[in-house]
Design an enzyme around this catalytic site. Structure first.
Site, PDB file in Angstrom:
ATOM      1  N   SER A 129       0.815  -1.215   0.000  1.00 12.61           N
ATOM      2  CA  SER A 129       0.000   0.000   0.000  1.00 12.61           C
ATOM      3  C   SER A 129       0.850   1.267   0.000  1.00 12.61           C
ATOM      4  O   SER A 129       1.909   1.325   0.626  1.00 12.61           O
ATOM      5  CB  SER A 129      -0.880  -0.018   1.255  1.00 12.61           C
ATOM      6  N   GLU A 131       0.215   3.661   1.721  1.00 13.35           N
ATOM      7  CA  GLU A 131       0.295   4.110   3.121  1.00 13.35           C
ATOM      8  C   GLU A 131       1.689   3.884   3.692  1.00 13.35           C
ATOM      9  O   GLU A 131       2.100   4.570   4.622  1.00 13.35           O
ATOM     10  CB  GLU A 131      -0.711   3.329   3.981  1.00 13.35           C
ATOM     11  N   TYR A 153      -1.483  -0.088  10.719  1.00 16.56           N
ATOM     12  CA  TYR A 153      -1.796  -0.698   9.411  1.00 16.56           C
ATOM     13  C   TYR A 153      -0.588  -0.613   8.479  1.00 16.56           C
ATOM     14  O   TYR A 153      -0.173  -1.595   7.867  1.00 16.56           O
ATOM     15  CB  TYR A 153      -3.002   0.019   8.797  1.00 16.56           C
TER      16      TYR A 153
HETATM   17  P1  NAP Z   1     -11.507  -4.429   2.022  1.00 20.90           P
HETATM   18  O1  NAP Z   1     -12.656  -4.076   1.167  1.00 20.90           O
HETATM   19  O2  NAP Z   1     -11.431  -3.900   3.412  1.00 20.90           O
HETATM   20  O3  NAP Z   1     -11.426  -6.038   2.079  1.00 20.90           O
HETATM   21  C1  NAP Z   1     -10.584  -6.690   2.990  1.00 20.90           C
HETATM   22  C2  NAP Z   1     -10.843  -8.177   2.926  1.00 20.90           C
HETATM   23  O4  NAP Z   1     -10.012  -8.835   3.892  1.00 20.90           O
HETATM   24  C3  NAP Z   1     -12.291  -8.595   3.271  1.00 20.90           C
HETATM   25  O5  NAP Z   1     -12.653  -9.678   2.464  1.00 20.90           O
HETATM   26  C4  NAP Z   1     -12.187  -9.043   4.729  1.00 20.90           C
HETATM   27  O6  NAP Z   1     -13.162  -9.974   5.093  1.00 20.90           O
HETATM   28  C5  NAP Z   1     -10.814  -9.718   4.682  1.00 20.90           C
HETATM   29  N1  NAP Z   1     -10.183  -9.904   5.981  1.00 20.90           N
HETATM   30  C6  NAP Z   1      -9.961  -8.981   6.948  1.00 20.90           C
HETATM   31  N2  NAP Z   1      -9.313  -9.545   7.989  1.00 20.90           N
HETATM   32  C7  NAP Z   1      -9.135 -10.852   7.674  1.00 20.90           C
HETATM   33  C8  NAP Z   1      -8.554 -11.961   8.336  1.00 20.90           C
HETATM   34  N3  NAP Z   1      -7.989 -11.862   9.543  1.00 20.90           N
HETATM   35  N4  NAP Z   1      -8.546 -13.157   7.716  1.00 20.90           N
HETATM   36  C9  NAP Z   1      -9.121 -13.305   6.490  1.00 20.90           C
HETATM   37  N5  NAP Z   1      -9.696 -12.297   5.815  1.00 20.90           N
HETATM   38  C10 NAP Z   1      -9.695 -11.081   6.407  1.00 20.90           C
HETATM   39  O7  NAP Z   1     -10.116  -4.027   1.325  1.00 20.90           O
HETATM   40  P2  NAP Z   1      -9.827  -3.708  -0.233  1.00 20.90           P
HETATM   41  O8  NAP Z   1     -10.046  -2.247  -0.457  1.00 20.90           O
HETATM   42  O9  NAP Z   1     -10.513  -4.706  -1.072  1.00 20.90           O
HETATM   43  O10 NAP Z   1      -8.259  -3.933  -0.278  1.00 20.90           O
HETATM   44  C11 NAP Z   1      -7.701  -5.203  -0.595  1.00 20.90           C
HETATM   45  C12 NAP Z   1      -6.272  -5.265  -0.076  1.00 20.90           C
HETATM   46  O11 NAP Z   1      -5.500  -4.221  -0.687  1.00 20.90           O
HETATM   47  C13 NAP Z   1      -6.121  -5.039   1.423  1.00 20.90           C
HETATM   48  O12 NAP Z   1      -5.043  -5.836   1.863  1.00 20.90           O
HETATM   49  C14 NAP Z   1      -5.761  -3.574   1.549  1.00 20.90           C
HETATM   50  O13 NAP Z   1      -5.041  -3.348   2.737  1.00 20.90           O
HETATM   51  C15 NAP Z   1      -4.909  -3.392   0.314  1.00 20.90           C
HETATM   52  N6  NAP Z   1      -4.890  -2.042  -0.265  1.00 20.90           N
HETATM   53  C16 NAP Z   1      -6.063  -1.412  -0.550  1.00 20.90           C
HETATM   54  C17 NAP Z   1      -6.039  -0.153  -1.148  1.00 20.90           C
HETATM   55  C18 NAP Z   1      -7.310   0.571  -1.490  1.00 20.90           C
HETATM   56  O14 NAP Z   1      -7.228   1.781  -1.737  1.00 20.90           O
HETATM   57  N7  NAP Z   1      -8.435  -0.109  -1.573  1.00 20.90           N
HETATM   58  C19 NAP Z   1      -4.796   0.440  -1.465  1.00 20.90           C
HETATM   59  C20 NAP Z   1      -3.634  -0.255  -1.181  1.00 20.90           C
HETATM   60  C21 NAP Z   1      -3.684  -1.514  -0.589  1.00 20.90           C
HETATM   61  P3  NAP Z   1     -14.616  -9.502   5.658  1.00 20.90           P
HETATM   62  O15 NAP Z   1     -15.432  -9.141   4.440  1.00 20.90           O
HETATM   63  O16 NAP Z   1     -15.092 -10.702   6.366  1.00 20.90           O
HETATM   64  O17 NAP Z   1     -14.372  -8.323   6.552  1.00 20.90           O
HETATM   65  O1  G4F Z   2     -10.611   6.838   2.798  1.00 14.44           O
HETATM   66  P1  G4F Z   2      -9.601   6.723   3.861  1.00 14.44           P
HETATM   67  O2  G4F Z   2     -10.033   6.099   5.144  1.00 14.44           O
HETATM   68  O3  G4F Z   2      -8.368   5.962   3.222  1.00 14.44           O
HETATM   69  P2  G4F Z   2      -6.806   5.887   3.615  1.00 14.44           P
HETATM   70  O4  G4F Z   2      -6.599   6.161   5.059  1.00 14.44           O
HETATM   71  O5  G4F Z   2      -6.061   6.740   2.648  1.00 14.44           O
HETATM   72  O6  G4F Z   2      -6.503   4.347   3.378  1.00 14.44           O
HETATM   73  C1  G4F Z   2      -6.950   3.668   2.214  1.00 14.44           C
HETATM   74  O7  G4F Z   2      -5.982   3.767   1.201  1.00 14.44           O
HETATM   75  C2  G4F Z   2      -4.719   3.113   1.515  1.00 14.44           C
HETATM   76  C3  G4F Z   2      -3.787   3.341   0.314  1.00 14.44           C
HETATM   77  O8  G4F Z   2      -3.083   4.545   0.475  1.00 14.44           O
HETATM   78  C4  G4F Z   2      -4.996   1.655   1.750  1.00 14.44           C
HETATM   79  F1  G4F Z   2      -3.825   1.002   2.000  1.00 14.44           F
HETATM   80  C5  G4F Z   2      -5.942   1.482   2.922  1.00 14.44           C
HETATM   81  O9  G4F Z   2      -6.239   0.100   3.080  1.00 14.44           O
HETATM   82  C6  G4F Z   2      -7.249   2.223   2.600  1.00 14.44           C
HETATM   83  O10 G4F Z   2      -7.878   1.576   1.531  1.00 14.44           O
HETATM   84  O11 G4F Z   2      -9.015   8.182   4.235  1.00 14.44           O
HETATM   85  C7  G4F Z   2      -8.496   9.035   3.233  1.00 14.44           C
HETATM   86  C8  G4F Z   2      -8.250  10.402   3.837  1.00 14.44           C
HETATM   87  C9  G4F Z   2      -7.449  10.369   5.148  1.00 14.44           C
HETATM   88  O12 G4F Z   2      -6.472  11.354   5.115  1.00 14.44           O
HETATM   89  C10 G4F Z   2      -8.482  10.685   6.224  1.00 14.44           C
HETATM   90  O13 G4F Z   2      -7.946  11.352   7.369  1.00 14.44           O
HETATM   91  O14 G4F Z   2      -9.508  10.993   4.166  1.00 14.44           O
HETATM   92  C11 G4F Z   2      -9.419  11.592   5.446  1.00 14.44           C
HETATM   93  N1  G4F Z   2     -10.764  11.682   6.016  1.00 14.44           N
HETATM   94  C12 G4F Z   2     -11.400  12.853   6.309  1.00 14.44           C
HETATM   95  N2  G4F Z   2     -12.590  12.586   6.841  1.00 14.44           N
HETATM   96  C13 G4F Z   2     -11.551  10.657   6.367  1.00 14.44           C
HETATM   97  C14 G4F Z   2     -12.717  11.243   6.892  1.00 14.44           C
HETATM   98  N3  G4F Z   2     -11.389   9.322   6.267  1.00 14.44           N
HETATM   99  C15 G4F Z   2     -12.407   8.524   6.686  1.00 14.44           C
HETATM  100  N4  G4F Z   2     -12.288   7.178   6.557  1.00 14.44           N
HETATM  101  N5  G4F Z   2     -13.556   9.034   7.218  1.00 14.44           N
HETATM  102  C16 G4F Z   2     -13.765  10.396   7.356  1.00 14.44           C
HETATM  103  O15 G4F Z   2     -14.808  10.835   7.844  1.00 14.44           O
END
Ligand code: NAP
Ligand code: G4F
Length: 331
Positions: A129, A131, A153
């Site tokens: 990520s 992050e 995280y």
């Molecule tokens: P998500 O919607 O939160 O999905 C996470 C998945 O992981 C869900 O299926 C959840 O199951 C499962 N999970 C959580 N804890 C687990 C555990 N202990 N054992 C088995 N399964 C578990 O996340 P996403 O947005 O699809 O992201 C997919 C991956 O990419 C994650 O690893 C995330 O950290 C990474 N990532 C995401 C982004 C982004 O912007 N979306 C960016 C960079 C990296 P449940 O449905 O049961 O909760």
């Molecule tokens: O949507 P966010 O919660 O995503 P964040 O923290 O960037 O993380 C996501 O992207 C990562 C990749 O860079 C992934 F690895 C991670 O698993 C996840 O998918 O927050 C985005 C921004 C932050 O700066 C947060 O402080 O939005 C700001 N924010 C402002 N108000 C908020 C809110 N975030 C959330 N969730 N909720 C609010 O009300």
């Protein structure tokens, strides 16, 4: 016919990736967690279409149960493993640091160990990520940029990222890190900021909600479309050799800009509806993320297809429909 094993198939990326692989003719195995209420809503359409043909096969598992991970990999003998499972909410990781860290670190390591011990050559994708970079400086980040994690995280992702390289270099495993910047879609979890905004726009437009309470509006993110990004995951595993790739759009926008576009799409002025509350601010914020996807473009031939505005509109459209359904059901 190839077989893929996806952890975290019930998440946003799990949906788009399994859809892509099923359309390509893969047999897809995925893990679901047992919960007291059914948690497969995001993949229900895929279950109806592909489970009866035994092309989509779901198994109860949790990344923390290394025995189950071992047994599954042994039983499935997949060609490719995509490790998407994680407690992926940054803010929640401050509240649940141990669970987040155990899942992110030991979970990934259990898979790498199972692959190392397997007789079959299995390709591995780790969901790294942006992050991990920490976002303190306003610069474009690439595969060489310094990692400076700011949350439990992000620390757990750094561990898995390095371990994926260690197993590649030590045991010649085909293990790849996709360093993905934020990617969103109508299937995004409702507590991430983009979806929280578009859901509120839909509900406010239909008279179901009056205000939207957010945290830091000045944070800047490089937001892309999840469907484009999951295609990049697959492309990484089709290469001759394993490597690490940044996947991003090369554009960054503040939370406030996202909100402004989302509200203006339905003709509303966001300033009239948004308020802030300290409870949504984080103990340690990642201020600015901007990615450089040049390596992915050169070596994978990947580039983002969806623009920022198309993404905002796609999400608002979908949440307008959801709010309309809610209005009909409950009013
Ligand atoms: P998500 O919607 O939160 O999905 C996470 C998945 O992981 C869900 O299926 C959840 O199951 C499962 N999970 C959580 N804890 C687990 C555990 N202990 N054992 C088995 N399964 C578990 O996340 P996403 O947005 O699809 O992201 C997919 C991956 O990419 C994650 O690893 C995330 O950290 C990474 N990532 C995401 C982004 C982004 O912007 N979306 C960016 C960079 C990296 P449940 O449905 O049961 O909760
Ligand atoms: O949507 P966010 O919660 O995503 P964040 O923290 O960037 O993380 C996501 O992207 C990562 C990749 O860079 C992934 F690895 C991670 O698993 C996840 O998918 O927050 C985005 C921004 C932050 O700066 C947060 O402080 O939005 C700001 N924010 C402002 N108000 C908020 C809110 N975030 C959330 N969730 N909720 C609010 O009300």
């Amino acid at each position: 016919m190839k077989t893929a094993f996806i952890t975290g198939i019930t998440g946003q990326d799990g949906y788009y990736l399994s859809k892509l692989l099923l359309e390509k003719g893969y047999i897809v195995h995925g893990t679901i967690r047992r919960s007291s209420s059914i948690n497969t809503s995001r993949i229900d359409d895929l279950i109806s279409e592909f489970q009866p043909q035994e092309k989509l096969i779901l198994h109860y598992s949790d990344l923390l149960d290394s025995a189950s991970i071992f047994n599954l990999i042994n039983y499935i003998q997949p060609d490719e493993i995509y490790n998407l499972a994680a407690q992926s909410h940054v803010s929640v990781s401050f509240q649940n640091p141990i669970f987040t860290t155990q899942t992110g670190t030991l979970g990934s390591l259990s898979i790498l160990e199972a692959i190392r011990r397997s007789k079959k050559e299995i390709k591995f994708y780790q969901a790294s990520s942006s992050e991990m970079f920490g976002g303190a400086a306003k610069v474009k980040l690439n595969e060489q940029s310094i990692l400076d994690p700011k949350s439990p995280y992000a620390v757990s992702k750094v561990f898995a990222h390095h371990m994926t390289k260690v197993y590649r270099d030590s045991y010649s495993l085909f293990s790849t890190n996709g360093i993905l910047f934020n990617h969103e879609s109508p299937h995004r979890g409702e507590t991430f900021v983009t979806r929280k905004i578009t859901k509120a726009v839909g509900r406010i437009y239909h008279g179901l909600q009056k205000k939207l309470t957010l945290g830091n509006l000045n944070a800047s993110r490089d937001w892309g479309f999840a469907g484009d990004y999951t295609e990049a995951m697959w492309m990484m595993l089709q290469q001759k050799s394993p490597d690490d790739f940044v996947i991003a759009t090369g554009e960054t926008h503040t939370v406030e800009e996202f909100a402004q576009h989302a509200f203006s799409y339905v003709g509303l002025d966001y300033k009239k509806y948004i308020q802030t509350d300290k409870k949504y601010f984080r103990p340690n914020e990642v201020d600015y993320l901007l990615g450089d996807y040049e390596k992915a473009q050169k070596l994978l031939g990947w580039r983002p297809k969806t623009t920022f505005l198309q993404l905002v509109e796609m999400m608002v459209e979908s949440d307008l429909n959801n709010a309309k359904r809610e209005e009909i059901l409950f009013n």
